[in-house]
Scaffold this active site. Structure first.
Site, PDB file in Angstrom:
ATOM      1  CG  HIS A  55      -0.090  -0.308   2.462  1.00 26.85           C
ATOM      2  ND1 HIS A  55       0.662   0.268   2.936  1.00 26.85           N
ATOM      3  CD2 HIS A  55      -0.839  -1.305   3.306  1.00 26.85           C
ATOM      4  CE1 HIS A  55       0.889  -0.156   4.128  1.00 26.85           C
ATOM      5  NE2 HIS A  55       0.218  -1.232   4.549  1.00 26.85           N
TER       6      HIS A  55
HETATM    7  P1  TYD Z   1      -2.269  -3.623   7.192  1.00 22.83           P
HETATM    8  O1  TYD Z   1      -2.327  -2.319   6.887  1.00 22.83           O
HETATM    9  O2  TYD Z   1      -2.997  -4.769   6.137  1.00 22.83           O
HETATM   10  O3  TYD Z   1      -0.953  -4.310   7.549  1.00 22.83           O
HETATM   11  P2  TYD Z   1       0.444  -4.353   7.023  1.00 22.83           P
HETATM   12  O4  TYD Z   1       0.640  -3.038   6.408  1.00 22.83           O
HETATM   13  O5  TYD Z   1       1.554  -4.261   8.064  1.00 22.83           O
HETATM   14  O6  TYD Z   1       0.529  -5.384   6.201  1.00 22.83           O
HETATM   15  O7  TYD Z   1      -3.171  -3.776   8.502  1.00 22.83           O
HETATM   16  C1  TYD Z   1      -3.920  -5.066   9.002  1.00 22.83           C
HETATM   17  C2  TYD Z   1      -5.119  -4.820   9.741  1.00 22.83           C
HETATM   18  O8  TYD Z   1      -4.799  -3.815  10.926  1.00 22.83           O
HETATM   19  C3  TYD Z   1      -5.981  -3.868   8.832  1.00 22.83           C
HETATM   20  O9  TYD Z   1      -7.435  -4.286   9.129  1.00 22.83           O
HETATM   21  C4  TYD Z   1      -5.883  -2.479   9.535  1.00 22.83           C
HETATM   22  C5  TYD Z   1      -5.515  -2.745  10.992  1.00 22.83           C
HETATM   23  N1  TYD Z   1      -4.638  -1.404  11.555  1.00 22.83           N
HETATM   24  C6  TYD Z   1      -5.230  -0.613  12.459  1.00 22.83           C
HETATM   25  O10 TYD Z   1      -6.218  -0.847  12.879  1.00 22.83           O
HETATM   26  N2  TYD Z   1      -4.468   0.291  12.937  1.00 22.83           N
HETATM   27  C7  TYD Z   1      -3.068   0.207  12.592  1.00 22.83           C
HETATM   28  O11 TYD Z   1      -2.264   1.144  12.815  1.00 22.83           O
HETATM   29  C8  TYD Z   1      -2.408  -0.583  11.515  1.00 22.83           C
HETATM   30  C9  TYD Z   1      -1.132  -0.402  10.852  1.00 22.83           C
HETATM   31  C10 TYD Z   1      -3.335  -1.681  10.931  1.00 22.83           C
END
Ligand code: TYD
Length: 139
Positions: A55
């Site tokens: 992302h």
């Molecule tokens: P995600 O952004 O997919 O993690 P990464 O970038 O590390 O692969 O996040 C996984 C889940 O956690 C998603 O449902 C969003 C949630 N989340 C939060 O609620 N708060 C946060 O600060 C982060 C980073 C993720």
């Protein structure tokens, strides 16, 4: 002149305040990193085949640090690509807004600490690569 990707995403070396008792690394917002820290999260237990991230963020800036173990982060601004190996607790990489990032190749003992400049807001994430490319090509 437009910034090179390596200039946009510099490696940050933290000072070691350690002594004979062990290492000590201190990170203060607006000091060794260029923003006020609003959020901290860490990722561990991801195995070597997992790719995380995938992302870009319209608002958030991040610093990624492997406080234990190792991982890699691939960054792109839509034009250039770089791969950074996070393999020391005393180094981090700064990732500004609108950089696409993938984290992968996690070692078994990897603990990837992430410092963020914002509180979480899922709406500022771009999770579709084609949409990201459209947005960066427009700017
Ligand atoms: P995600 O952004 O997919 O993690 P990464 O970038 O590390 O692969 O996040 C996984 C889940 O956690 C998603 O449902 C969003 C949630 N989340 C939060 O609620 N708060 C946060 O600060 C982060 C980073 C993720």
């Amino acid at each position: 002149m437009k910034k090179d990707l390596k200039e946009k995403c510099p490696i940050i070396e933290f000072n070691d305040l350690g002594d004979e008792r062990g290492k000590l690394v201190v990170i203060e917002g607006n000091e060794s990193i260029p923003f006020e820290i609003k959020r901290v999260f860490y990722i561990y237990g991801s195995d070597a085949s997992v790719v995380r991230g995938q992302h870009a963020n319209r608002e958030s800036q991040f610093v990624l640090i492997n406080v234990a173990g190792t991982s890699k982060v691939r960054v792109t601004d839509g034009k250039q690509e770089a791969i950074i190996e996070l393999n020391r607790p005393m180094m981090g990489v700064y990732i500004p807004q609108m950089i696409w990032k993938d984290m992968y190749d996690f070692s078994e003992d990897s603990v990837l600490l992430v410092l963020a400049s914002t509180h979480y807001d899922g709406k500022e994430y771009i999770r579709d690569y084609d949409e990201y490319m459209k947005e960066v090509c427009r700017s």
